[in-house]
Design a protein around this motif. Structure first.
Motif, PDB file in Angstrom:
ATOM      1  N   PRO A   1       2.538   2.323  -0.195  1.00 26.07           N
ATOM      2  CA  PRO A   1       3.891   2.652  -0.634  1.00 26.07           C
ATOM      3  C   PRO A   1       4.409   1.703  -1.710  1.00 26.07           C
ATOM      4  O   PRO A   1       4.020   0.542  -1.772  1.00 26.07           O
ATOM      5  CB  PRO A   1       4.707   2.474   0.647  1.00 26.07           C
ATOM      6  N   VAL A   2       5.297   2.220  -2.532  1.00 24.48           N
ATOM      7  CA  VAL A   2       6.052   1.388  -3.469  1.00 24.48           C
ATOM      8  C   VAL A   2       7.198   0.778  -2.668  1.00 24.48           C
ATOM      9  O   VAL A   2       7.878   1.484  -1.905  1.00 24.48           O
ATOM     10  CB  VAL A   2       6.598   2.234  -4.640  1.00 24.48           C
ATOM     11  N   TRP A   3       7.407  -0.527  -2.798  1.00 24.83           N
ATOM     12  CA  TRP A   3       8.478  -1.217  -2.074  1.00 24.83           C
ATOM     13  C   TRP A   3       9.831  -0.801  -2.641  1.00 24.83           C
ATOM     14  O   TRP A   3      10.069  -0.910  -3.843  1.00 24.83           O
ATOM     15  CB  TRP A   3       8.294  -2.722  -2.175  1.00 24.83           C
ATOM     16  N   LYS A   4      10.711  -0.301  -1.760  1.00 28.95           N
ATOM     17  CA  LYS A   4      12.049   0.129  -2.168  1.00 28.95           C
ATOM     18  C   LYS A   4      13.114  -0.601  -1.365  1.00 28.95           C
ATOM     19  O   LYS A   4      14.205  -0.078  -1.173  1.00 28.95           O
ATOM     20  CB  LYS A   4      12.189   1.644  -1.976  1.00 28.95           C
ATOM     21  N   GLY A   5      12.780  -1.763  -0.833  1.00 26.51           N
ATOM     22  CA  GLY A   5      13.741  -2.542  -0.065  1.00 26.51           C
ATOM     23  C   GLY A   5      13.510  -2.522   1.434  1.00 26.51           C
ATOM     24  O   GLY A   5      14.187  -3.209   2.176  1.00 26.51           O
TER      25      GLY A   5
END
Length: 175
Positions: A85-89
């Protein structure tokens, strides 16, 4: 019983059943600096061709999932492409998706009766996942699936950079 190892080095040189690629959902070769690009470059065009067939058949690979292809010119037998996953917080399911990368990769390796798997640090590069958090999730995911594996007996975490190596060394309690 199983064996867990840690090395700092080049994932593309590993002689194992499978190396895991930190892939993207389209299964396309990555940039020149990431593990994805390094695997596609070192493995040659057969990997890209196998990924193309998967794209045509399945439309790619979803985040948290994994698919397997030839390893082309690499010393490994296969490449398992896991999409991190792309880190989004941290509030968009990233932790579970990252853990699934390790679980699904090991399940796939076991399905192919592979004895050894080498992992990179998935999602900690351009995808921006915090390195220490990712290391803990990787180790947790690995152990949770490894106990279910019939064939996989060895897992190697291959850290490209010293920071990740030191994090894994601490978490794995390696002297």
């Amino acid at each position: 019983m199983y064996d867990v190892e840690l090395i700092q080095g080049d994932l593309t040189t590993m002689e194992v059943g499978a190396i895991v690629n930190a892939a993207n959902t389209a299964l396309l070769a990555g940039g020149e600096y990431g593990v994805n690009g390094a695997i596609h470059t070192a493995g040659g065009p057969d990997i890209a061709e196998a990924c193309k067939k998967i794209r045509i058949k399945l439309g790619g690979c979803k985040t948290g999932e994994a698919v397997i292809t030839t390893a082309g010119l690499l010393k490994a037998k296969y490449v398992i492409h896991a999409v991190g996953p792309v880190w989004k917080g941290g509030e968009s399911g990233e932790k579970e998706l990252l853990k699934n990368c390790y679980i699904n990769s090991l399940a796939l390796a076991d399905e192919y009766q592979l004895k050894s798997v080498a992992f990179p640090n998935i999602s900690t590069g351009i995808y921006g996942f915090p390195k220490e958090l990712a290391a803990g999730i990787a180790i947790d995911g690995m152990y949770s699936q490894l106990v279910k594996c019939r064939y996989v007996k060895k897992v190697i975490f291959v850290c490209h950079n010293p920071e990740n190596y030191e994090l894994y060394k601490k978490l794995l309690e390696i002297e």
